[in-house]
Design a protein around this motif. Sequence first.
Motif, short mmCIF file in Angstrom:
data_model
loop_
_atom_site.label_atom_id
_atom_site.label_comp_id
_atom_site.label_asym_id
_atom_site.label_seq_id
_atom_site.Cartn_x
_atom_site.Cartn_y
_atom_site.Cartn_z
N GLY A 271 23.95 -5.01 -33.58
CA GLY A 271 24.25 -4.16 -32.44
C GLY A 271 24.17 -2.60 -32.93
N SER A 272 23.67 -1.66 -31.97
CA SER A 272 23.43 -0.45 -32.21
C SER A 272 23.45 0.32 -30.93
N CYS A 273 24.16 1.68 -31.07
CA CYS A 273 24.25 2.52 -29.92
C CYS A 273 23.31 3.78 -30.19
N PHE A 274 22.29 3.60 -31.02
CA PHE A 274 21.08 4.82 -31.22
C PHE A 274 20.54 5.08 -30.08
N GLY A 275 20.17 6.57 -30.00
CA GLY A 275 19.23 7.01 -29.06
C GLY A 275 18.54 8.12 -29.66
N SER A 276 17.54 8.68 -28.98
CA SER A 276 16.91 9.81 -29.77
C SER A 276 16.25 10.80 -28.53
N VAL A 277 16.08 12.00 -28.86
CA VAL A 277 15.05 12.86 -28.24
C VAL A 277 14.30 13.72 -29.15
N PRO A 278 13.27 14.40 -28.76
CA PRO A 278 12.55 14.03 -27.35
C PRO A 278 11.87 12.52 -27.11
N ALA A 279 11.71 11.96 -28.27
CA ALA A 279 11.19 10.44 -27.97
C ALA A 279 12.35 9.69 -27.82
N PRO A 280 12.32 9.01 -26.78
CA PRO A 280 13.21 7.90 -26.50
C PRO A 280 13.19 6.52 -27.35
N THR A 281 14.34 6.02 -27.68
CA THR A 281 14.33 4.76 -28.31
C THR A 281 14.63 3.54 -27.42
N GLY B 144 22.71 8.79 -21.77
CA GLY B 144 22.62 10.13 -22.40
C GLY B 144 22.74 10.35 -23.87
N VAL B 145 22.44 9.11 -24.38
CA VAL B 145 22.55 9.10 -25.97
C VAL B 145 21.44 9.61 -26.77
N GLY B 146 21.45 10.31 -27.69
CA GLY B 146 20.35 10.87 -28.53
C GLY B 146 20.42 12.20 -28.75
N LEU B 147 21.22 12.98 -28.28
CA LEU B 147 21.47 14.41 -28.37
C LEU B 147 22.03 14.90 -29.80
N ASN B 148 22.76 13.81 -30.59
CA ASN B 148 23.31 13.99 -31.82
C ASN B 148 22.70 13.44 -33.01
N GLU B 149 21.54 12.91 -32.65
CA GLU B 149 20.82 11.90 -33.64
C GLU B 149 19.89 12.68 -34.23
N PHE B 150 19.63 13.94 -34.21
CA PHE B 150 18.63 14.85 -34.89
C PHE B 150 19.28 15.19 -36.28
N ALA C 278 14.37 8.10 -38.26
CA ALA C 278 13.76 8.32 -36.90
C ALA C 278 13.62 9.84 -36.91
N THR C 279 14.31 10.67 -37.20
CA THR C 279 14.07 12.03 -37.11
C THR C 279 12.76 12.47 -37.80
N GLY C 280 12.30 11.93 -39.27
CA GLY C 280 11.34 12.24 -39.88
C GLY C 280 9.99 11.62 -38.96
N GLN C 281 10.26 10.44 -38.54
CA GLN C 281 9.16 9.85 -37.49
C GLN C 281 8.82 10.75 -36.21
N ILE C 282 9.65 11.18 -35.87
CA ILE C 282 9.52 11.93 -34.58
C ILE C 282 8.80 13.22 -34.89
N ALA C 283 9.46 13.78 -35.96
CA ALA C 283 8.40 15.09 -36.54
C ALA C 283 7.29 14.79 -36.83
N GLY C 284 6.83 13.53 -37.10
CA GLY C 284 5.47 13.40 -37.52
C GLY C 284 4.67 13.09 -36.50
N GLY C 285 5.28 12.92 -35.09
CA GLY C 285 4.49 12.85 -33.87
C GLY C 285 4.86 11.57 -33.06
N ALA C 286 5.68 10.60 -33.57
CA ALA C 286 5.96 9.47 -32.92
C ALA C 286 6.67 10.02 -31.50
N ASN C 287 5.98 9.35 -30.39
CA ASN C 287 6.72 9.67 -28.89
C ASN C 287 7.39 8.62 -28.57
N LEU C 288 7.44 7.44 -29.23
CA LEU C 288 8.74 6.55 -28.62
C LEU C 288 9.11 5.98 -30.15
#
Length: 509
Positions: A427-437, A494-500, A409-419
């Motif tokens: 089950g998953s507890c994944f989240g992401s910024v700046p593009a939300p999951t 508030g999930v997503g701050l540690n998934e970079f 997901a980090t690679g996709q967001i770096a490529g421009g994914a905005n969601l």
Amino acid sequence: MNTTRNPFIRLDPLDNVVVARMEVPAGTPVPSESLVTLHDVPSGHKIAARFIARGEPVMKYNTVIGFATEDLPPGTWMHSHNIAFGDLEKDYRHGMDYRATDFVPQAERATFQGIVRADGRVATRNYIGIFVVGHGGATVARKIASSFDAEALRGFPHVDGVVPYIHEQGAGMERSGEPMDLLRRTLGGYIRHPNTAGALVIALGDEHNDLDDFLAHQRLQAGPMLKTLNIADAGGTRRAIAAGVELVREMLPQAETARREPVSAEHIMIGMQCGGSDGFSGLSANPALGAAMEILIRHGGTAILSETSEIFGVEHTLTARAVTPEVGKKLVARIDWWLDYNKGRDTQINGRVSPGNNAGGLANVLEKSLGGAKKGGNAPLMEVYRYAEPVTQHGLVFMDTPGYDPVSATGQIAGGANLICFTTGRGSCFGSVPAPTIKLASNTPMYTRMVNDMDVNCGVVIDGDATIAEMGERIFAQILRHASGEATRSEAQGVGLNEFVPWPIGVVD
């Protein structure tokens, strides 16, 4: 759930297995298949729908997922204990099945409330990012970001937050070559991302990823909304934190000017992920997301399929519908790289799936790939990108990434994914910024159990209460809402701050 339905699902008339909708005890009659189950069958697992001879291909969705290791009578529970991973002969048919997309006319395309940047790019969120060129700046970055809590941002309601992007690279690694290029490409992609209104880039001062070299490599120039901070030059940790807080405060007024306005859905770029897959992922959440992506693509948008090791075995279904033979060959080249990179290693591309995937009903990587590739629907493959490369082509594209969700997901967001759209069965507890999951559950029991983490229940397809096409429409409508600013479940928690997590490929010095 519709309890009158057959406890097993037949996916294709030519299949020799069927999939259990629920836990099914031994001795259960299956009238539709004219057999009786011979074993207890876990939910999401398979049984033989007819006699399968030793060495015969096991067929699911009329696609080979392995080979029988013994003679298997009808009603036999089919899983990794009696399905062998074998070599397949694949006809890549590069571009031979390509069919152009039937686009919705521009004036009739769906819209969402997006943030239009000065250069015309469209954002779905509005963040200020604190970046480090190496791990030595991590504490300073976190301290600066933590200074901007809800109270500190009360006067800036149009700023979604100030977030740190921490990683463990940048020092103790090769100073040049692919690993450093990849790290710099990832950081540069996040800094330039439409969802990043402003950025502060921090260096300790002695990183292999030198701050000035990084900026030059990425053609980034310091200015009002891109500021830099050298911790050593600032006088150490405490002074650097204070200086960083002031630099962010200088950017906040400009970031606050962002406003949402109606824009075409063609500006939505989805990074597709699946994690914690089960036997239902390829029957509900993944094909439903694929149906939604086909809608998005017809409206001019972009869908990024990734996780290269998790399309292995079915990559020929993508190469066949590539826009040109050259695009198909790009994908095969990345598959070949992965096969060479993992030669002799106990990894997924060599057959094994994670314990969670296996418990959920997936016998091997072929079966997982079969379901995972369905996230792209039947859209033509328009381009293939390396990790974190800027995605400029609309439609269905592929980005080469590992299967590990945070890295991919980090690679996709770096490529421009905005969601990000993330399907899961376990089950998953994944989240992401700046593009939300946005998380999509493959089955109703898991959705109910983890309702605070799941955004969409695709289990209604398994329950018999919705079709794949209906779920695709629902998912597309929800994508438009989240792109317009409605918080996802991970954002609300508030999930997503540690998934970079930039891809840590290469030698460690």
